[in-house]
Scaffold this motif. Structure first.
Motif, PDB file in Angstrom:
ATOM      1  N   MET A   1       0.759  -1.209  -0.039  1.00 18.07           N
ATOM      2  CA  MET A   1      -0.035   0.232  -0.027  1.00 18.07           C
ATOM      3  C   MET A   1       0.819   1.444   0.114  1.00 18.07           C
ATOM      4  SD  MET A   1      -3.000   0.999  -0.006  1.00 18.07           S
ATOM      5  CE  MET A   1      -4.376   1.947   0.828  1.00 18.07           C
ATOM      6  N   SER A   2       0.481   2.156  -0.757  1.00 20.13           N
ATOM      7  CA  SER A   2       1.199   3.554  -0.710  1.00 20.13           C
ATOM      8  C   SER A   2       0.218   4.451  -0.652  1.00 20.13           C
ATOM      9  CB  SER A   2       1.956   3.621  -2.098  1.00 20.13           C
ATOM     10  OG  SER A   2       1.160   3.555  -3.222  1.00 20.13           O
ATOM     11  N   PHE A   3       0.837   5.983  -0.507  1.00 24.90           N
ATOM     12  CA  PHE A   3       0.012   6.992  -0.543  1.00 24.90           C
ATOM     13  C   PHE A   3      -0.548   7.297  -1.805  1.00 24.90           C
ATOM     14  CE2 PHE A   3       3.244   7.987   2.909  1.00 24.90           C
ATOM     15  CZ  PHE A   3       2.602   7.929   3.786  1.00 24.90           C
ATOM     16  N   ALA A   4      -1.860   7.881  -1.733  1.00 26.72           N
ATOM     17  CA  ALA A   4      -2.578   8.282  -3.084  1.00 26.72           C
ATOM     18  C   ALA A   4      -2.787   9.874  -2.866  1.00 26.72           C
ATOM     19  CB  ALA A   4      -3.740   7.379  -3.076  1.00 26.72           C
ATOM     20  N   THR A   5      -2.693  10.514  -3.694  1.00 24.73           N
ATOM     21  CA  THR A   5      -3.099  12.052  -3.752  1.00 24.73           C
ATOM     22  C   THR A   5      -3.706  12.161  -5.114  1.00 24.73           C
ATOM     23  OG1 THR A   5      -1.141  12.501  -2.506  1.00 24.73           O
ATOM     24  CG2 THR A   5      -2.188  14.399  -3.795  1.00 24.73           C
ATOM     25  N   ASN A   6      -5.013  12.785  -5.197  1.00 23.26           N
ATOM     26  CA  ASN A   6      -5.726  12.805  -6.344  1.00 23.26           C
ATOM     27  C   ASN A   6      -6.377  14.310  -6.361  1.00 23.26           C
ATOM     28  OD1 ASN A   6      -5.195  10.393  -7.667  1.00 23.26           O
ATOM     29  ND2 ASN A   6      -6.540   9.437  -6.293  1.00 23.26           N
ATOM     30  N   ARG A   7      -6.552  14.785  -7.464  1.00 24.17           N
ATOM     31  CA  ARG A   7      -7.345  15.789  -7.591  1.00 24.17           C
ATOM     32  C   ARG A   7      -8.992  15.772  -8.122  1.00 24.17           C
ATOM     33  NH1 ARG A   7      -5.048  20.480  -5.950  1.00 24.17           N
ATOM     34  NH2 ARG A   7      -2.610  20.647  -6.084  1.00 24.17           N
ATOM     35  N   LEU A   8      -9.789  16.422  -7.952  1.00 24.73           N
ATOM     36  CA  LEU A   8     -11.110  16.313  -8.469  1.00 24.73           C
ATOM     37  C   LEU A   8     -10.945  16.715 -10.167  1.00 24.73           C
ATOM     38  CD1 LEU A   8     -14.201  15.680  -8.225  1.00 24.73           C
ATOM     39  CD2 LEU A   8     -14.601  18.036  -7.788  1.00 24.73           C
ATOM     40  N   GLY A   9     -11.346  15.776 -10.974  1.00 31.14           N
ATOM     41  CA  GLY A   9     -11.178  15.652 -12.534  1.00 31.14           C
ATOM     42  C   GLY A   9     -12.220  16.908 -13.085  1.00 31.14           C
ATOM     43  N   GLU A  10     -12.123  17.468 -14.010  1.00 38.75           N
ATOM     44  CA  GLU A  10     -13.087  18.252 -14.923  1.00 38.75           C
ATOM     45  C   GLU A  10     -14.010  16.999 -15.302  1.00 38.75           C
ATOM     46  OE1 GLU A  10     -12.336  21.658 -16.857  1.00 38.75           O
ATOM     47  OE2 GLU A  10     -10.437  22.232 -15.470  1.00 38.75           O
ATOM     48  N   LEU A  11     -13.365  15.980 -15.941  1.00 37.32           N
ATOM     49  CA  LEU A  11     -14.268  15.344 -16.493  1.00 37.32           C
ATOM     50  C   LEU A  11     -14.393  13.958 -15.924  1.00 37.32           C
ATOM     51  CD1 LEU A  11     -12.549  15.340 -20.177  1.00 37.32           C
ATOM     52  CD2 LEU A  11     -14.677  16.279 -19.668  1.00 37.32           C
ATOM     53  N   PRO A  12     -15.689  13.233 -15.907  1.00 38.49           N
ATOM     54  CA  PRO A  12     -15.978  12.082 -15.124  1.00 38.49           C
ATOM     55  C   PRO A  12     -15.042  10.980 -15.322  1.00 38.49           C
ATOM     56  CG  PRO A  12     -17.826  12.562 -16.706  1.00 38.49           C
ATOM     57  CD  PRO A  12     -16.844  13.659 -16.670  1.00 38.49           C
ATOM     58  N   ASP A  13     -14.701  10.143 -14.489  1.00 40.31           N
ATOM     59  CA  ASP A  13     -14.128   8.902 -14.806  1.00 40.31           C
ATOM     60  C   ASP A  13     -15.161   7.752 -15.264  1.00 40.31           C
ATOM     61  OD1 ASP A  13     -11.444   9.590 -14.024  1.00 40.31           O
ATOM     62  OD2 ASP A  13     -12.493   9.858 -11.951  1.00 40.31           O
ATOM     63  N   ALA A  14     -16.319   7.914 -14.937  1.00 42.72           N
ATOM     64  CA  ALA A  14     -17.282   6.734 -15.525  1.00 42.72           C
ATOM     65  C   ALA A  14     -18.645   7.411 -14.948  1.00 42.72           C
ATOM     66  CB  ALA A  14     -17.155   5.611 -14.487  1.00 42.72           C
ATOM     67  N   THR A  15     -19.599   6.736 -15.686  1.00 43.74           N
ATOM     68  CA  THR A  15     -21.091   7.024 -15.372  1.00 43.74           C
ATOM     69  C   THR A  15     -21.528   5.889 -14.538  1.00 43.74           C
ATOM     70  OG1 THR A  15     -21.332   8.021 -17.202  1.00 43.74           O
ATOM     71  CG2 THR A  15     -23.494   7.182 -16.390  1.00 43.74           C
ATOM     72  N   ALA A  16     -22.253   6.162 -13.087  1.00 43.62           N
ATOM     73  CA  ALA A  16     -22.862   5.254 -12.224  1.00 43.62           C
ATOM     74  C   ALA A  16     -23.757   4.404 -12.750  1.00 43.62           C
ATOM     75  CB  ALA A  16     -22.963   5.955 -11.052  1.00 43.62           C
ATOM     76  N   PRO A  17     -24.115   3.418 -12.421  1.00 44.93           N
ATOM     77  CA  PRO A  17     -25.164   2.618 -12.737  1.00 44.93           C
ATOM     78  C   PRO A  17     -26.628   3.268 -12.652  1.00 44.93           C
ATOM     79  CG  PRO A  17     -23.812   1.085 -11.572  1.00 44.93           C
ATOM     80  CD  PRO A  17     -23.373   2.401 -11.426  1.00 44.93           C
ATOM     81  N   ASP A  18     -26.435   4.353 -11.611  1.00 47.05           N
ATOM     82  CA  ASP A  18     -27.954   5.162 -11.627  1.00 47.05           C
ATOM     83  C   ASP A  18     -27.937   6.247 -12.531  1.00 47.05           C
ATOM     84  OD1 ASP A  18     -26.018   7.188 -10.407  1.00 47.05           O
ATOM     85  OD2 ASP A  18     -26.221   6.551  -8.421  1.00 47.05           O
ATOM     86  N   GLY A  19     -26.951   6.448 -13.162  1.00 49.29           N
ATOM     87  CA  GLY A  19     -26.784   7.461 -14.124  1.00 49.29           C
ATOM     88  C   GLY A  19     -25.966   8.796 -13.935  1.00 49.29           C
ATOM     89  N   SER A  20     -25.430   8.883 -12.617  1.00 56.95           N
ATOM     90  CA  SER A  20     -24.759  10.354 -12.226  1.00 56.95           C
ATOM     91  C   SER A  20     -23.387   9.922 -12.608  1.00 56.95           C
ATOM     92  CB  SER A  20     -24.812  10.205 -10.698  1.00 56.95           C
ATOM     93  OG  SER A  20     -24.181   9.221 -10.097  1.00 56.95           O
ATOM     94  N   GLU A  21     -22.662  11.077 -12.770  1.00 50.96           N
ATOM     95  CA  GLU A  21     -21.356  11.199 -13.026  1.00 50.96           C
ATOM     96  C   GLU A  21     -20.350  10.887 -11.917  1.00 50.96           C
ATOM     97  OE1 GLU A  21     -20.389  15.053 -14.477  1.00 50.96           O
ATOM     98  OE2 GLU A  21     -21.456  14.796 -16.418  1.00 50.96           O
ATOM     99  N   VAL A  22     -19.451   9.949 -12.182  1.00 47.51           N
ATOM    100  CA  VAL A  22     -18.579   9.687 -10.906  1.00 47.51           C
ATOM    101  C   VAL A  22     -17.051  10.223 -11.332  1.00 47.51           C
ATOM    102  CG1 VAL A  22     -17.444   7.753  -9.662  1.00 47.51           C
ATOM    103  CG2 VAL A  22     -19.728   7.678 -10.689  1.00 47.51           C
ATOM    104  N   ARG A  23     -16.368  10.767 -10.223  1.00 42.72           N
ATOM    105  CA  ARG A  23     -15.193  11.222 -10.366  1.00 42.72           C
ATOM    106  C   ARG A  23     -14.324  10.362  -9.152  1.00 42.72           C
ATOM    107  NH1 ARG A  23     -18.290  15.066 -12.448  1.00 42.72           N
ATOM    108  NH2 ARG A  23     -17.453  16.292 -14.288  1.00 42.72           N
ATOM    109  N   VAL A  24     -13.561   9.488  -9.511  1.00 42.32           N
ATOM    110  CA  VAL A  24     -12.972   8.768  -8.553  1.00 42.32           C
ATOM    111  C   VAL A  24     -11.896   9.658  -7.756  1.00 42.32           C
ATOM    112  CG1 VAL A  24     -11.580   6.723  -8.141  1.00 42.32           C
ATOM    113  CG2 VAL A  24     -13.354   6.589  -9.729  1.00 42.32           C
ATOM    114  N   LEU A  25     -11.794   9.716  -6.383  1.00 42.77           N
ATOM    115  CA  LEU A  25     -10.958  10.486  -5.722  1.00 42.77           C
ATOM    116  C   LEU A  25      -9.700   9.360  -5.169  1.00 42.77           C
ATOM    117  CD1 LEU A  25     -13.463  12.690  -3.833  1.00 42.77           C
ATOM    118  CD2 LEU A  25     -12.087  13.256  -5.955  1.00 42.77           C
ATOM    119  N   CYS A  26     -10.186   8.652  -4.254  1.00 44.57           N
ATOM    120  CA  CYS A  26      -9.051   7.662  -3.640  1.00 44.57           C
ATOM    121  C   CYS A  26      -9.756   6.267  -3.332  1.00 44.57           C
ATOM    122  CB  CYS A  26      -8.469   8.429  -2.691  1.00 44.57           C
ATOM    123  SG  CYS A  26      -7.072   9.670  -2.778  1.00 44.57           S
ATOM    124  N   SER A  27      -8.746   5.482  -3.231  1.00 41.96           N
ATOM    125  CA  SER A  27      -9.208   4.117  -2.592  1.00 41.96           C
ATOM    126  C   SER A  27      -8.372   3.400  -2.203  1.00 41.96           C
ATOM    127  CB  SER A  27      -9.496   3.280  -4.080  1.00 41.96           C
ATOM    128  OG  SER A  27      -9.916   2.005  -3.886  1.00 41.96           O
TER     129      SER A  27
END
Length: 129
Positions: A1-27
């Motif tokens: 496991m390492s550190f993760a640092t992310n910024r909120l992207g302008e474009l979505p990473d995916a569309t959720a099954p419910d139809g909302s836009e998803v921007r992945v932050l950290c996991s």
């Protein structure tokens, strides 16, 4: 496991099954964090999850969240500062009732396992996304 640092992207990473836009932050191995956006005056598809539970914190817009789990059912108003939980197997649907997008930051525990996790259910509003 390492550190993760992310910024909120302008474009979505995916569309959720419910139809909302998803921007992945950290996991991590135990959970994931994402930013969800539903367009102004839009209604999500009603869904339920097979194995994950979620906690959402709303950061902009105004809307409503419907949840049904076992014998409990409710519709709550959501806006910045409101947090909600979605237990495993709970049915849920949300809608924006404002001229700005409805956005939330959500934690998924365990991390989102991929396709097949969410399944469509009957909701209370007609979806628009």
């Amino acid at each position: 496991m390492s550190f993760a640092t992310n910024r909120l992207g302008e474009l979505p990473d995916a569309t959720a099954p419910d139809g909302s836009e998803v921007r992945v932050l950290c996991s991590t191995s135990r959970g994931s964090l994402a930013h969800f956006t539903l367009p102004p005056h839009a209604v999500s598809r009603a869904m339920a999850h097979r194995s994950v539970e979620e906690v959402w914190y709303f950061v902009s817009g105004r809307g409503q969240m419907w949840r049904r789990w076992h014998d409990r059912e409710e519709v709550v108003d959501v806006e910045p500062g409101v947090a909600i939980s979605i237990p495993v197997g709970a049915r849920f649907q949300f809608r924006s009732v404002s001229p700005e997008p409805l956005t939330a930051v959500g934690t998924t525990m365990p991390p989102w396992p991929g396709d097949g996790e969410a399944f469509a259910v009957d909701g209370i509003w007609e979806p628009t996304v």
